[in-house]
Structures are given as structure tokens and as C-alpha cells.
Scaffold this motif. Structure first.
Motif, PDB file in Angstrom:
ATOM      1  N   PHE A  15       2.129 -22.947  39.284  1.00  0.00           N
ATOM      2  CA  PHE A  15       1.280 -21.896  38.705  1.00  0.00           C
ATOM      3  C   PHE A  15       1.905 -20.540  38.467  1.00  0.00           C
ATOM      4  N   GLY A  17       1.113 -17.059  36.747  1.00  0.00           N
ATOM      5  CA  GLY A  17      -0.184 -16.054  36.054  1.00  0.00           C
ATOM      6  C   GLY A  17      -0.096 -14.883  37.134  1.00  0.00           C
ATOM      7  N   TYR A  59       6.612 -21.721  29.676  1.00  0.00           N
ATOM      8  CA  TYR A  59       5.392 -21.940  30.265  1.00  0.00           C
ATOM      9  C   TYR A  59       4.929 -23.550  30.135  1.00  0.00           C
ATOM     10  N   MET A  63       5.044 -26.422  32.636  1.00  0.00           N
ATOM     11  CA  MET A  63       3.773 -27.052  33.002  1.00  0.00           C
ATOM     12  C   MET A  63       3.985 -28.699  32.639  1.00  0.00           C
ATOM     13  N   CYS A  69      -0.968 -28.599  38.222  1.00  0.00           N
ATOM     14  CA  CYS A  69      -1.201 -27.440  37.717  1.00  0.00           C
ATOM     15  C   CYS A  69      -2.229 -26.776  38.768  1.00  0.00           C
ATOM     16  N   CYS A  71      -4.751 -24.042  39.761  1.00  0.00           N
ATOM     17  CA  CYS A  71      -5.793 -23.259  39.126  1.00  0.00           C
ATOM     18  C   CYS A  71      -6.617 -22.666  40.068  1.00  0.00           C
ATOM     19  N   THR A  79     -11.101 -21.257  34.978  1.00  0.00           N
ATOM     20  CA  THR A  79      -9.719 -20.528  34.089  1.00  0.00           C
ATOM     21  C   THR A  79      -9.485 -21.648  32.933  1.00  0.00           C
ATOM     22  N   ARG A  81      -6.683 -22.220  32.647  1.00  0.00           N
ATOM     23  CA  ARG A  81      -5.557 -23.109  32.952  1.00  0.00           C
ATOM     24  C   ARG A  81      -5.589 -24.495  33.115  1.00  0.00           C
ATOM     25  N   GLN A  84      -5.209 -26.086  29.921  1.00  0.00           N
ATOM     26  CA  GLN A  84      -3.831 -25.889  29.534  1.00  0.00           C
ATOM     27  C   GLN A  84      -2.922 -27.223  30.216  1.00  0.00           C
TER      28      GLN A  84
END
Length: 159
Positions: A15, A17, A59, A63, A69, A71, A79, A81, A84
Motif C-alpha cells: 500500500f 497512498g 508505484y 505493485m 495490494c 485496499c 478505491t 487501487r 490498479q
């Protein structure tokens, strides 16, 4: 972001962010702050604020090198994310109780993600470490299949 090469895993959880927001603990219901404390010092986890030292390429690379990942909810349950993460071949770990997944009639989100109740957010890494390798591989295969059906595959193949 999609890469067909075998997955090189460096991190178990990822993570990057906003963690500390001027909204204080009302932002993310304080979940992100609690998770940051819970994973501090865990070498298998990147859980940090977004910084200028990690641009878009950094990033994406981090990832791609992550199994999961993370979220956690922010101001709202959903999100970007999660998308992504799937683009990078990273299994989204949704920590948002009231979430309504997009395209629920077309996508089996339980096959593509891990959902952890907000009340257990601080246990996230223990939950993920206990997940059998075969379940992880099934989720990765489901993400790859879903992405080929609904995302841009690149080249001349189209969506």
C-alpha cells in the motif's frame, strides 16, 4: 501495467497512498493509521504514504512485485487501487465493510479479491500469510482471465 512474464514477488503486501489526512481518524475510519502501526517493521510489507521519491513507474513496479495490494477504505469504501492492483497482477485486499463492487453481475469479486472486515484490519497480514498457495494461484488466474475479458490486452488483440 500487465506483464506476461512470471511474477517476481518481493513483497507480501503493498500500500502506498494517503495514511494521515487532515480529516484525522475520521479519514478511513482510522483504519489506515491502525494498519500502519500493525505492519511497522515488517520487511515483507510496504505500507507508506505516497512520496515524490516513488513516481508512477516506481508505484507500478512495486505493485507488480507484490502478492497482495492492500485496499483500505479512504473517505469512501471503493478505491481505484483495486483495479490498479489487478492490472499489475496483484490480488486486491479490500478492507471496506459497506463496499458495493462494480459490475457485480459480471464479475465474481470473491474469486478476484480478498475481503477483510474493517474490525480485523490490524490482522490483515496474519490472514494473508495463512492463505494457502493454491488459493493465491486461483485468485491470480481468475484476475488474469477477468482482465483478458474486460481490460485492454495490448498489442493487436484488443479487449
Amino acid at each position: 501495467l500487465r506483464n506476461r512474464e512470471p511474477k517476481e514477488t518481493k513483497y507480501l503486501g503493498y500500500f502506498r497512498g494517503t495514511i494521515h489526512n487532515r480529516g484525522g481518524k475520521s479519514y478511513s475510519k482510522g483504519i489506515r493509521i491502525k494498519m500502519e502501526d500493525a505492519v511497522r517493521g515488517d520487511a515483507e510489507v510496504v505500507f507508506t504514504e505516497a512520496t515524490g521519491g516513488c513516481n508512477k513507474a516506481c508505484y507500478r513496479d512495486e505493485m507488480r512485485k507484490s502478492t497482495f495490494c492492500i485496499c483500505p477504505r479512504g473517505w469512501s469504501p471503493w478505491t481505484l487501487r483495486a483495479y490498479q492492483g489487478m492490472m499489475a497482477g496483484c490480488i486486491p485486499v479490500i478492507i471496506a465493510d459497506e463496499i458495493e463492487f462494480p459490475f457485480e453481475n459480471y464479475m465474481e469479486w470473491r474469486n478476484l479479491t480478498v475481503k477483510i472486515p474493517e474490525s480485523r484490519a490490524e490482522e490483515t497480514m496474519e490472514i494473508l500469510r495463512a492463505m494457502p498457495r493454491e488459493v493465491i494461484e486461483q485468485k491470480r488466474a481468475a484476475i488474469d482471465a477477468a482482465w483478458r475479458r474486460g481490460g485492454w490486452a495490448g498489442g493487436n488483440r484488443g479487449p
